[in-house]
Design an enzyme around this catalytic site. Structure first.
Site: not given
Ligand SMILES: Cc1cc2nc3c(=O)[nH]c(=O)nc-3n(C[C@H](O)[C@H](O)[C@H](O)COP(=O)(O)OP(=O)(O)OC[C@H]3O[C@@H](n4cnc5c(N)ncnc54)[C@H](O)[C@@H]3O)c2cc1C
Length: 392
Positions: A244, A128
């Site tokens: 999830e 995703y």
């Molecule tokens: C170890 C690990 C395993 C994972 N496994 C999977 C997987 O198997 N498959 C998959 O598809 N994904 C996976 N993920 C992805 C995970 O779902 C995302 O990291 C998560 O959704 C956050 O997205 P981002 O890292 O792009 O951070 P961003 O979306 O860039 O966010 C950065 C920061 O800004 C904050 N933020 C963003 N938007 C808002 C808002 N509107 N209001 C307030 N705060 C906000 C966030 O909370 C965060 O603190 C994994 C992540 C990790 C770290």
């Protein structure tokens, strides 16, 4: 909500208890007690043991090979697993794509994929997130362009957990470019050995190998692997993301394991003439932690009941995810505090690249940091609670 068990529930509890008493190797228990996830090979073996017992899919309907259990039975099953020091089942096939396939997939897809999820002959990963499309998933840019009977897929997925061991991936990709970003996204299934797929490891601070980047370069995936209707993937994805969060409900039941581990460590640790557990400050912290874990279990029961009744569990799932991740992280820190200098005596067992003096609980504590990020970060869960539960 009726919290008492009837005679049939109690008989079921005894049956489950007996299974877990004999069905979990001691070395698994030790790893689980250290707050660590088992290795994929062990999780596969665990799933096979459950499958042999007819308990592969506690939440699935019987017609697809599930148990058809009531919410009470599911709760009993997870509670007994937790009591026995067993791990939660690995969820990406079982709780994410499996239910989407039996809900929206066609007959051929059900027949091909559901049995492999139950036996863990197929291991699924979730494609995703992308760079720039994590919390804001609708910003995803991976393209799937029709060419005859194939989609030609180009893009990059991020944080794809266990892509390095998975046999299959479920992907969200853009199949058309509508103005509304949520439109034109499709859900596509693919084997991981598809030419054009490349997996690159992402190192994480706990020094275990969990997660990856997944590059897709002119990868040809048959259009027969599309789930449901083209362009409707966002709708399926939302169901899946709700689910999830539901998964964390079952995981939350395993928090009791952390309470017991902290208590055991605090009993063993001497501070001057007495055990740490008898010092007022630590005793109060542990009591507070346990009270909050018990309160969370009650929320979990309500969530399970909602899910069984077909009630939208969105905000409640987010509440449980928030509380579970923060309690889990607090519990791991409390555990380290309870171990004190003794934690240096723990040896990491599962990864040759790990510094030999890095304690397993320390590794578990570092791993726990991810729980407030994956499956939707805590900030996003707060937004969902604000919007859907509080109407803000
Ligand atoms: C170890 C690990 C395993 C994972 N496994 C999977 C997987 O198997 N498959 C998959 O598809 N994904 C996976 N993920 C992805 C995970 O779902 C995302 O990291 C998560 O959704 C956050 O997205 P981002 O890292 O792009 O951070 P961003 O979306 O860039 O966010 C950065 C920061 O800004 C904050 N933020 C963003 N938007 C808002 C808002 N509107 N209001 C307030 N705060 C906000 C966030 O909370 C965060 O603190 C994994 C992540 C990790 C770290």
């Amino acid at each position: 909500m009726n919290l008492s068990f009837d005679a049939a529930d109690l008989a079921f509890r005894d049956e489950v208890r007996e299974f877990f008493r004999d069905g979990i190797p001691e070395n698994w228990r030790l790893r689980v007690q250290a707050g660590l996830r088992l290795d994929p090979a062990e999780l596969i073996e665990y799933q096979r043991r459950l499958h042999a017992r007819g308990w592969a899919a506690p939440t699935w309907p019987k017609e697809y090979g599930g148990t058809g259990w009531t919410p009470t039975q599911q709760y009993i099953f997870w509670s007994e697993a937790s009591e026995a020091g067993a791990p939660p089942q690995f969820h990406q096939g079982l709780e994410l794509i499996g239910p989407i396939i039996f809900t929206y997939g066609n007959a051929a897809q059900k027949e091909r994929y559901l049995p492999g999820i139950l036996t863990c002959d197929d291991w699924w990963c979730q494609g995703y997130s992308e760079p720039g499309a994590g919390s804001d998933l609708a910003a995803l840019r991976t393209r799937a362009v029709r060419d005859g009977d194939d989609y030609v897929v180009n893009g990059q997925k991020m944080w794809t957990s266990y892509a390095h061991v998975a046999s299959h991936v479920f992907l969200l990709a853009r199949t058309s470019l509508e103005e509304k970003r949520q439109q034109g996204i499709s859900l596509i299934l693919a084997p991981m050995d598809t030419p054009g797929f490349r997996v690159a490891k992402i190192p994480t601070m706990d020094e275990k190998y969990h997660t990856n980047e997944l590059f897709l370069d002119d990868a040809r995936i048959p259009t027969a692997n599309l789930v449901g209707e083209e362009g409707k993937g966002w709708g399926y994805g939302k169901v899946l993301l709700d689910r999830e969060r539901m998964v964390t409900a079952s995981t939350a039941i395993f928090l009791k394991q952390t309470v017991w581990a902290v208590r055991e460590a605090a009993r063993a640790r001497r501070v001057g003439t007495r055990a740490l557990i008898d010092t007022p400050d630590f005793a109060a912290q542990l009591a507070q932690f346990e009270i909050e874990v018990i309160a969370l279990q009650t929320m979990v029961l309500r969530l399970i009941t909602d899910a069984a009744g077909g009630v939208d569990s969105g905000p409640r799932g987010s509440m449980v995810k928030l509380r579970w991740s923060s309690l889990y992280q607090r519990g791991m820190l409390l555990w380290l505090e309870a171990l004190g200098p003794e934690m240096a005596h723990f040896c990491a067992e599962d990864d040759a690249t790990l510094p030999p003096d890095m304690p397993a609980v320390m590794q578990g504590m570092l791993y726990s940091r991810v729980t407030s990020i994956y499956g939707g970060s805590s900030e996003i869960q707060h937004n969902i609670v604000a919007r859907r539960a509080l109407g803000l």
